[in-house]
Design a protein around this motif. Structure first.
Motif, PDB file in Angstrom:
ATOM      1  N   ALA A  53       0.814  -1.216   0.000  1.00 11.98           N
ATOM      2  CA  ALA A  53       0.000   0.000   0.000  1.00 11.98           C
ATOM      3  C   ALA A  53       0.849   1.269   0.000  1.00 11.98           C
ATOM      4  N   GLN A  54       2.074   1.175   0.516  1.00 11.04           N
ATOM      5  CA  GLN A  54       2.975   2.330   0.553  1.00 11.04           C
ATOM      6  C   GLN A  54       3.882   2.394  -0.685  1.00 11.04           C
ATOM      7  N   GLY A  55       3.678   1.493  -1.642  1.00 13.63           N
ATOM      8  CA  GLY A  55       4.462   1.498  -2.863  1.00 13.63           C
ATOM      9  C   GLY A  55       5.794   0.776  -2.768  1.00 13.63           C
ATOM     10  N   ARG A  56       6.026   0.055  -1.675  1.00  9.99           N
ATOM     11  CA  ARG A  56       7.284  -0.680  -1.510  1.00  9.99           C
ATOM     12  C   ARG A  56       7.199  -2.033  -2.211  1.00  9.99           C
ATOM     13  N   PHE A  57       8.330  -2.476  -2.750  1.00 10.74           N
ATOM     14  CA  PHE A  57       8.434  -3.764  -3.425  1.00 10.74           C
ATOM     15  C   PHE A  57       8.100  -4.895  -2.452  1.00 10.74           C
ATOM     16  N   LEU A  58       7.367  -5.873  -2.944  1.00 11.43           N
ATOM     17  CA  LEU A  58       7.143  -7.086  -2.162  1.00 11.43           C
ATOM     18  C   LEU A  58       7.196  -8.286  -3.088  1.00 11.43           C
ATOM     19  N   ALA A  59       7.616  -9.393  -2.522  1.00 10.71           N
ATOM     20  CA  ALA A  59       7.656 -10.656  -3.259  1.00 10.71           C
ATOM     21  C   ALA A  59       6.926 -11.689  -2.425  1.00 10.71           C
ATOM     22  N   HIS A  60       6.336 -12.669  -3.093  1.00  5.81           N
ATOM     23  CA  HIS A  60       5.570 -13.667  -2.364  1.00  5.81           C
ATOM     24  C   HIS A  60       5.653 -15.006  -3.081  1.00  5.81           C
ATOM     25  N   ALA A  61       5.618 -16.069  -2.311  1.00  8.70           N
ATOM     26  CA  ALA A  61       5.612 -17.429  -2.861  1.00  8.70           C
ATOM     27  C   ALA A  61       4.427 -18.177  -2.267  1.00  8.70           C
ATOM     28  N   TRP A  62       3.825 -19.033  -3.082  1.00 15.44           N
ATOM     29  CA  TRP A  62       2.728 -19.865  -2.615  1.00 15.44           C
ATOM     30  C   TRP A  62       2.768 -21.184  -3.368  1.00 15.44           C
ATOM     31  N   LEU A  63       2.014 -22.146  -2.879  1.00 17.50           N
ATOM     32  CA  LEU A  63       2.012 -23.473  -3.469  1.00 17.50           C
ATOM     33  C   LEU A  63       0.594 -23.846  -3.857  1.00 17.50           C
ATOM     34  N   GLU A  64       0.449 -24.407  -5.056  1.00 15.59           N
ATOM     35  CA  GLU A  64      -0.859 -24.818  -5.550  1.00 15.59           C
ATOM     36  C   GLU A  64      -0.882 -26.321  -5.802  1.00 15.59           C
ATOM     37  N   HIS A  65      -2.049 -26.896  -5.600  1.00 15.15           N
ATOM     38  CA  HIS A  65      -2.310 -28.292  -5.951  1.00 15.15           C
ATOM     39  C   HIS A  65      -3.692 -28.348  -6.584  1.00 15.15           C
TER      40      HIS A  65
END
Length: 102
Positions: A53-65
């Motif tokens: 929301a503040q415009g900062r970079f974010l990265a995320h990982a998730w797993l799908e099945h």
């Protein structure tokens, strides 16, 4: 199938992550993918980036099945998926993890 269900494996990883420093989304998703593969459950590791929301970079990982997110299903509204890594080849041959215990 393995001795534990996918739900049990994901629960154990999420529970343990509360006590392990730096057990962020990526280590959790990788651990789940490894354990689920050992249990014979194919998954897809997904990685995405975005801004908070503040415009900062974010990265995320998730797993799908089977098209469902099974771990890491938060912060996805701000993420653009970059890459996904299946735990199996497209011809159906399962990748067997190599672990040495010596």
């Amino acid at each position: 199938p393995g001795a534990f269900s996918p739900v049990q494996i994901v629960w154990a990883i999420e529970a343990a992550s509360r006590y392990v420093p730096q057990a962020t989304c990526l280590p959790q998703a990788l651990a789940a993918q490894f354990l689920l593969l050992r249990a014979g459950v194919p998954t897809k590791l997904c990685i995405g980036v975005g801004k908070d929301a503040q415009g900062r970079f974010l990265a995320h990982a998730w797993l799908e099945h089977a098209g469902q997110i099974i771990i890491g299903g938060y912060n996805l509204e701000s993420c653009i998926p970059l890459q996904s890594i299946p735990s199996f080849f497209t011809d159906g041959c399962v990748i067997q993890p190599q672990v040495r215990l010596s």
